[in-house]
Design a protein around this motif. Structure first.
Motif, mmCIF file in Angstrom:
data_model
loop_
_atom_site.group_PDB
_atom_site.id
_atom_site.type_symbol
_atom_site.label_atom_id
_atom_site.label_comp_id
_atom_site.label_asym_id
_atom_site.label_seq_id
_atom_site.Cartn_x
_atom_site.Cartn_y
_atom_site.Cartn_z
ATOM 1 N N ASN A 31 0.852 -1.201 0.000
ATOM 2 C CA ASN A 31 0.000 0.000 0.000
ATOM 3 C C ASN A 31 0.886 1.249 0.000
ATOM 4 O OD1 ASN A 31 -2.783 -1.113 0.220
ATOM 5 N ND2 ASN A 31 -1.955 -1.975 2.123
ATOM 6 N N LEU A 32 1.756 1.338 -1.007
ATOM 7 C CA LEU A 32 2.752 2.410 -1.051
ATOM 8 C C LEU A 32 2.111 3.793 -1.095
ATOM 9 C CD1 LEU A 32 5.660 3.378 -1.267
ATOM 10 C CD2 LEU A 32 5.530 3.009 -3.756
ATOM 11 N N ALA B 118 11.019 -1.482 -3.020
ATOM 12 C CA ALA B 118 10.269 -2.740 -3.200
ATOM 13 C C ALA B 118 9.421 -2.697 -4.471
ATOM 14 C CB ALA B 118 9.389 -2.988 -1.978
ATOM 15 N N LYS B 119 8.959 -1.488 -4.833
ATOM 16 C CA LYS B 119 8.161 -1.318 -6.049
ATOM 17 C C LYS B 119 9.048 -1.110 -7.279
ATOM 18 C CE LYS B 119 3.636 -1.170 -5.137
ATOM 19 N NZ LYS B 119 2.612 -1.866 -5.960
ATOM 20 N N ARG C 185 20.923 -2.263 -2.165
ATOM 21 C CA ARG C 185 20.187 -3.462 -2.605
ATOM 22 C C ARG C 185 19.145 -3.107 -3.649
ATOM 23 N NH1 ARG C 185 20.154 -4.684 2.910
ATOM 24 N NH2 ARG C 185 17.955 -4.089 3.051
ATOM 25 N N GLY C 186 18.482 -1.966 -3.456
ATOM 26 C CA GLY C 186 17.456 -1.528 -4.393
ATOM 27 C C GLY C 186 18.033 -1.221 -5.760
ATOM 28 N N ILE C 187 19.201 -0.570 -5.780
ATOM 29 C CA ILE C 187 19.846 -0.229 -7.063
ATOM 30 C C ILE C 187 20.266 -1.494 -7.801
ATOM 31 C CG2 ILE C 187 21.900 0.857 -8.090
ATOM 32 C CD1 ILE C 187 21.685 2.992 -5.840
ATOM 33 N N LYS C 188 20.846 -2.444 -7.057
ATOM 34 C CA LYS C 188 21.262 -3.716 -7.670
ATOM 35 C C LYS C 188 20.066 -4.456 -8.253
ATOM 36 C CE LYS C 188 25.372 -4.581 -4.841
ATOM 37 N NZ LYS C 188 25.957 -5.451 -3.795
ATOM 38 N N LYS C 189 18.951 -4.459 -7.461
ATOM 39 C CA LYS C 189 17.738 -5.155 -7.905
ATOM 40 C C LYS C 189 17.200 -4.521 -9.189
ATOM 41 C CE LYS C 189 13.167 -6.590 -6.267
ATOM 42 N NZ LYS C 189 12.200 -6.506 -5.160
ATOM 43 N N ALA C 190 17.227 -3.170 -9.213
ATOM 44 C CA ALA C 190 16.724 -2.445 -10.401
ATOM 45 C C ALA C 190 17.568 -2.749 -11.631
ATOM 46 C CB ALA C 190 16.727 -0.945 -10.115
#
Length: 810
Positions: free
Chosen positions: A735-736, A767-768, A798-803
């Motif tokens: 529910n961002l 996460a999104k 972690r978010g940058i790597k995931k993206a």
């Protein structure tokens, strides 16, 4: 016996049979008249030849001649009194008859103070008279009532001033037998003194006796009796006397009403006292400011400060002038419960209305600041008071000197100490001791001793507290020999060292790093007491020897002996700091076994440590003991228990504690609700570790929003931490957008998001896969000067790597 002599040949017969005085006596009396005719006759000085002549001449006088001469001087009381005193100084032995003669003169001319002073000398046996002061009543029993009234008034005051109440009772019955009754003013004075000295039953007995005599009582008599009954706690009887007063046709005055209200407040019936005050107001009964003051003081004692404020405001509406006592009651209440700013504002209001403050009230404010740990503010306030021209006494100075010493600013303290003397405020033993203590705290023994010598030179005798301060300093900064030397010095000057002196030495040696010497001192101490062992445990704790302290505690407790509760508290704190929860529990259980009730703070510390260590079984055990003892846990204690259960994911148990809390009338705060909301927000992710049957039915599954909604219904405003937990929940449940809305609401409410808040929203963006908004949020943090922590940085990485991985796959 002179009493017998008076009966056989009473004083009045001397007056009826005046004879000529021998020529040598006439010469002496004439000479006396010449040198004693000045208005300050009794203080005149004469040369040695004159004194010798007078002394020689007076030696020929006898009782009859002295009485006759006093009778002849009855219209010249100054000369008569000087003659009487000169005879005494010359060695003449006054007896009952001569005293009766001078007393008669003093009574007739209305010299009450001189009369009281003379009778006080007789009562205190400061003369060589071989009769009792009360014998004068027998000697003068035939005189007119006015004279006997003055005599009884003065005699009552003389005996009461030295606490000889039984003798006053004898005088009462003695005068009654002679058909003479005291004045109501004397009766009131005596009864009031009895009440003030705590002899309430005796005062009430006098009251009953006066009623039997048929004496006409006035409003003050009834007020004194009401006050006595209130002190005794006999409120029903007090009300009956009040009604009796009205039946007797005596109109109660404002003081009578105030006394009734005060009695109710003193006896735990404050609300009834206030209710009565309001009803009497409605009936237009005159009430003094004192009636309101006792109610204000009562509410302040119960920490009902808002009610006390209302009473003070109500006074003004009723047209009752608010005096310094009414203001002082509320200001003192504020200071007592740490509301210093309110105390200062009210004090300013009082002085701006032209009501003079006093040094007693100023010292209360200064002490209040110091007790709240605001020593620097107290010093600043002291200087402001001084600039405003308020008189500051030695107590005010002592508060600030003590504060400066504790702050280590001894030189500034000494400047104030000297200023006291410059302002003609003579430092007392307390002031000197405070300053000596300041030097001792810094280890400046030479300066402390110099001040000690000055203190003695100024005529102040050091008390046990002064010596105790020095003993502790000698032990800490000097040597054991110096400490022993001080003990011997005390004894030579008639002051016996007490257990506090020995405690100061024990703790001083420990603080000086000489623990073994402290142990040796304790072992060699004759007649050592429990307090000495407590001091040893304190010394161990202060110097980090917790193991030794615990061993001594257990050794004593195994013998059935328990040290002071404050020492147990110190030891418990040390054990918990070392995270030695097992021994802390052992100490706690030992206290319970030995029927020593741990303080509430000890319960809280132990429960908090056990909850922190996730030892909830033991925490619940301690909590149950607390409740079984009839004590009500604090809000913080409940919250610690709830948090402890939530940490180990036992949510049903957490809710049980929460419900118990509300049943006991304790209102949860934002912290309590946040703990429960956070724990229940995570339940879907982690599951519950409650007992097997805890989640078997749907009723046991509680949605986190229940706690959020209940908090808002209670009117409790969420704080930044609460909002952060909500944002994290919304982001974790996909529910961002709602999370962003809540984030914006934080600023709208005047709150500032912190690092954790930003990180919670950042994790939602990441996460999104919304990397752009995530980076924009980090930039916003940087602009606002909010530094991200390691978790923020790792989450972003972690978010940058995931993206990038997602971009590569596409």
């Amino acid at each position: 016996m002179w009493v017998l002599a008076a009966k056989l040949f009473p004083f009045r017969q001397y007056i009826k049979h005046v004879q000529l005085i021998p020529s040598r006596s006439v010469s002496a009396l004439a000479h006396l008249r010449l040198i004693c005719s000045d208005s300050e006759l009794e203080e005149s000085s004469v040369n040695n030849e004159q004194n010798d002549e007078i002394k020689c001449s007076f030696s020929y006088l006898n009782t009859r001649e002295v009485v006759e001469k006093l009778y002849s001087l009855r219209k010249e009381p100054k000369i008569a009194l000087s003659f009487f005193e000169q005879l005494k100084r010359s060695g003449f032995s006054h007896n009952l008859c001569t005293y009766a003669a001078i007393v008669r003169i003093l009574c007739c001319c209305g010299w009450q103070k001189k009369l009281e002073s003379m009778l006080l000398e007789l009562v205190r046996k400061k003369t060589d008279a071989n009769f009792e002061a009360t014998d004068l009543i027998e000697a003068l029993c035939g005189e007119r009532p006015t004279l006997l009234t003055r005599l009884s008034d003065a005699m009552i005051k003389a005996y009461v001033s030295v606490g000889m109440f039984d003798e006053v009772i004898d005088i009462l019955f003695q005068t009654n037998r002679r058909g003479f009754v005291w004045s109501i003013f004397s009766c009131n004075y005596f009864m009031n003194q009895l009440v003030e000295c705590g002899k309430v039953d005796m005062a009430l007995a006098v009251y009953q006796h006066l009623k039997r005599l048929g004496l006409s009582l006035n409003e003050y008599t009834y007020v004194i009796v009401i006050k006595a009954l209130c002190k005794k706690g006999s409120m029903q009887e007090a009300v009956e006397v009040f009604l009796e007063m009205e039946k007797a046709g005596v109109t109660p005055n404002a003081f009578a009403y105030s006394t009734c209200i005060e009695g109710l407040c003193m006896n735990g019936m404050l609300d009834l006292g206030y209710e009565l005050l309001l009803k009497w107001e409605e009936a237009d009964i005159p009430l003094s400011a004192f009636a309101y003051t006792v109610v204000i003081r009562g509410f302040c004692d119960q920490n009902k400060l808002e009610k006390a404020e209302c009473v003070l405001l109500h006074m003004e509406k009723q047209g009752v002038v608010r005096d310094v006592y009414a203001y002082s009651a509320l200001i003192s209440g504020y200071c007592k419960f740490g509301k210093i700013n309110k105390a200062l504002l009210l004090h300013h209001e009082m002085t701006s209305k032209g009501i003079k403050t006093n040094c007693g009230l100023l010292s209360v404010i200064l002490k209040g600041l110091c007790q709240k740990g605001m020593a620097s503010a107290a010093i600043k306030q002291f200087l402001e008071f001084k600039d405003m021209g308020f008189f500051l006494d030695e107590v005010c100075y002592d508060v600030i000197v003590d504060s400066l010493c504790k702050l280590g600013e001894v030189e500034k303290a000494m400047i104030l100490f000297k200023e006291m003397k410059d302002r003609q405020i003579v430092p007392d033993v307390v002031n000197y001791t405070t300053m000596i203590c300041g030097y001792c705290l810094q280890g400046k023994l030479d300066d402390a001793l110099d001040l000690f010598k000055e203190m003695k030179e100024m005529g102040h005798k050091p008390d046990i507290i002064t010596y105790n301060v020095l003993a502790g300093a000698f032990a800490q900064y000097g040597t054991v020999q110096k400490a022993f030397g001080l003990l011997n010095y005390m004894k030579r000057h008639g002051l016996e060292p007490n257990f506090v002196t020995h405690n100061m030495i024990i703790e001083g040696l420990c603080m000086g790093g000489r623990v073994e010497e402290a142990e040796a001192f304790l072992d060699g101490l004759k007649g050592k007491c429990l307090d000495n062992y407590s001091a040893m445990i304190n010394g161990y704790c202060k110097t980090g020897h917790t193991k030794e302290a615990f061993q001594l505690f257990m050794r004593l407790s195994n013998q059935g002996v328990l040290v002071k509760k404050s020492s147990c508290n110190k030891l418990l704190t040390n054990l918990l700091i070392l995270r030695d929860n097992n021994n802390a529990l052992k100490l706690f259980k030992t206290m319970i076994t030995l029927n020593a009730e741990p303080s509430k703070s000890m319960y809280d510390k132990l429960i908090g440590a056990l909850c922190q260590a996730e030892e909830m079984e033991q925490a619940q055990l301690v909590f149950d003991v607390l409740v079984d003892k009839g004590l009500t846990p604090h809000l913080v204690t409940y919250t610690m228990m709830i948090h402890g259960y939530c940490k180990i994911n036992c949510l049903r148990e957490a809710r049980d504690v929460f419900n118990d809390m509300k049943q006991r009338g304790i209102t949860p705060d934002v912290v309590t609700y946040t703990v429960l909301f956070d724990a229940h927000s995570k339940i879907n992710l982690k599951g519950s570790s409650s007992s097997p049957d805890a989640l078997q039915c749907k009723e046991d599954v509680v949605d986190a929003s229940v706690f959020w909604n209940e908090m808002k219904e209670m009117g409790i405003r969420p704080d930044v931490i609460s909002y952060t937990v909500l944002i994290a929940k919304l982001c974790n449940t996909q529910n961002l957008e709602d999370g962003i809305t809540v984030f914006n609401e934080i600023s709208d409410r005047g709150l500032e998001p912190d690092t954790v808040t930003y990180t919670a929203l950042l994790c939602g963006y990441l996460a999104k896969g919304d990397l752009d908004r995530a980076i924009a949020l980090v930039d916003e943090m940087s602009v606002k000067g909010i530094q991200g922590d390691d978790y923020t940085k790792s989450s972003l990485e972690r978010g940058i790597k995931k993206a990038r991985i997602l971009q590569y796959r596409h």
